[in-house]
Motif scaffolding. Structure first.
Motif, PDB file in Angstrom:
ATOM      1  N   TYR A 144      -4.207   2.365  -8.851  1.00 42.01           N
ATOM      2  CA  TYR A 144      -4.240   1.463  -8.510  1.00 42.01           C
ATOM      3  C   TYR A 144      -4.467   1.061  -6.462  1.00 42.01           C
ATOM      4  N   ALA A 145      -4.271   1.867  -6.561  1.00 41.71           N
ATOM      5  CA  ALA A 145      -5.038   1.523  -5.002  1.00 41.71           C
ATOM      6  C   ALA A 145      -6.671   2.023  -4.871  1.00 41.71           C
ATOM      7  N   GLN A 191       1.885   7.582   2.683  1.00 42.79           N
ATOM      8  CA  GLN A 191       2.606   6.803   2.126  1.00 42.79           C
ATOM      9  C   GLN A 191       3.297   8.090   1.989  1.00 42.79           C
ATOM     10  N   LEU A 239      -8.144   6.627  -0.172  1.00 44.75           N
ATOM     11  CA  LEU A 239      -7.158   6.584  -1.477  1.00 44.75           C
ATOM     12  C   LEU A 239      -6.634   7.939  -0.473  1.00 44.75           C
ATOM     13  N   GLN A 297       1.709   1.895  -3.630  1.00 45.94           N
ATOM     14  CA  GLN A 297       0.402   2.164  -4.523  1.00 45.94           C
ATOM     15  C   GLN A 297       0.528   3.180  -4.649  1.00 45.94           C
ATOM     16  N   GLN A 341       1.967   1.030 -12.482  1.00 49.26           N
ATOM     17  CA  GLN A 341       2.387   0.747 -11.025  1.00 49.26           C
ATOM     18  C   GLN A 341       3.281   0.006 -11.197  1.00 49.26           C
ATOM     19  N   GLY A 370       0.174  -1.153  -0.290  1.00 46.53           N
ATOM     20  CA  GLY A 370       0.058   0.210  -0.103  1.00 46.53           C
ATOM     21  C   GLY A 370       0.734   0.966  -0.089  1.00 46.53           C
ATOM     22  N   ARG A 402      -4.523   7.134   2.738  1.00 48.99           N
ATOM     23  CA  ARG A 402      -3.308   6.025   2.032  1.00 48.99           C
ATOM     24  C   ARG A 402      -2.860   7.070   1.422  1.00 48.99           C
TER      25      ARG A 402
END
Length: 280
Positions: free
Chosen positions: A128-129, A156, A149, A124, A188, A121, A152
């Motif tokens: 893709y996520a 990151q 999203l 990503q 990705q 994750g 996330r």
């Protein structure tokens, strides 16, 4: 001072105090007598529902005959924490276990992952996520996908900004799994190659040809704390991401990571392997 809703860090601090007491062979009432407090206060501290001062923490360590100074100092650091993290803005909007993962990552000394079903994750791409989130059963509404999203992408930053050393062991199956068609996967994989060349990020592939898979069949994350006793393992399952910190569990997953390192392709070989799949 009572704490209404203990944070993950406060609960972990309390759990470590309980573990310290149990290793000394004391019951809660016995420790309370040694400290000159009520058994109820000991329970509240161990549940993370009562604040623990540095003085009290060191008093507990002395009473329990704990001579592990690095651990005690790390626990003191946790007891001193007062600031809340960025993830708190998502409280009541996302499941609490997702916020817990972000909290652990934010305090990590190092993060290591193993992925067999989908790519990590923290590496990503947005497309893709979003495709992974869209595969949830029952389906998530678009607004929920967008919220997850955004969450996330903030998570990151700890590894993509180079703040935290990161190692990703990725099984070949995850490299070939398509969530939104070959074009999204190719993008990705290209991003994954770029990440692998960044400072602080190591990407190593576990190919199909490995005769014996040296680990579990689910994705997991190993988060290093300031001392080994404060490490944490997070497992990905369909209905959440449970956390484990028992010494036996930590020892098992350290062994798994060691075996992964012994069989996975080297970083340069892994980049070439990912490029070959991308070309397909």
């Amino acid at each position: 001072m009572a704490l209404r809703t203990p944070t993950l860090r406060q609960r972990r601090l309390g759990a470590e105090l309980r573990r310290m007491r149990e290793q000394a062979g004391f019951g809660g009432s016995h420790l309370a007598r040694l400290l000159g407090v009520t058994p109820a206060l000991v329970t509240q501290m161990e549940n993370g529902k009562s604040a623990v001062s540095e003085e009290r923490l060191r008093e507990i360590a002395t009473a329990c005959m704990c001579g592990n100074e690095p651990l005690i100092d790390a626990l003191v650091g946790m007891a001193r924490e007062r600031e809340t993290g960025w993830w708190e803005e998502y409280r009541e909007r996302l499941p609490a276990d997702l916020l817990d993962v972000a909290a652990i990552e934010a305090h990590a000394e190092r993060v290591s992952t193993y992925s067999i079903t989908f790519l990590p994750g923290l590496l990503q791409t947005p497309a893709y996520a979003a495709s992974v989130f869209a595969r949830a059963v029952p389906p998530l509404p678009r607004s929920e996908i967008d919220l997850r999203l955004a969450f996330r992408l903030q998570r990151q930053q700890i590894v993509q900004g180079g703040a935290t050393p990161y190692t990703a062991f990725i099984h070949e199956a995850a490299l070939r799994m398509q969530f939104s068609g070959p074009e999204a996967l190719a993008d990705q994989l290209g991003a994954l190659i770029d990440h692998s060349e960044s400072s602080g990020i190591s990407v190593r592939v576990v190919p199909f040809k490995i005769e014996s898979l040296p680990g579990p069949s689910e994705n997991f994350v190993y988060i290093d704390g300031p001392v080994p006793e404060l490490d944490t393992v997070q497992i990905d399952i369909s209905f959440g991401c449970p956390l484990f910190d028992a010494p036996a569990d930590l020892a098992s997953y350290r062994e798994i990571l060691g075996r992964m390192a012994s069989v996975a392709l080297a970083e340069d070989e892994s980049r070439d392997f990912i490029r070959s799949i991308k070309k397909e």
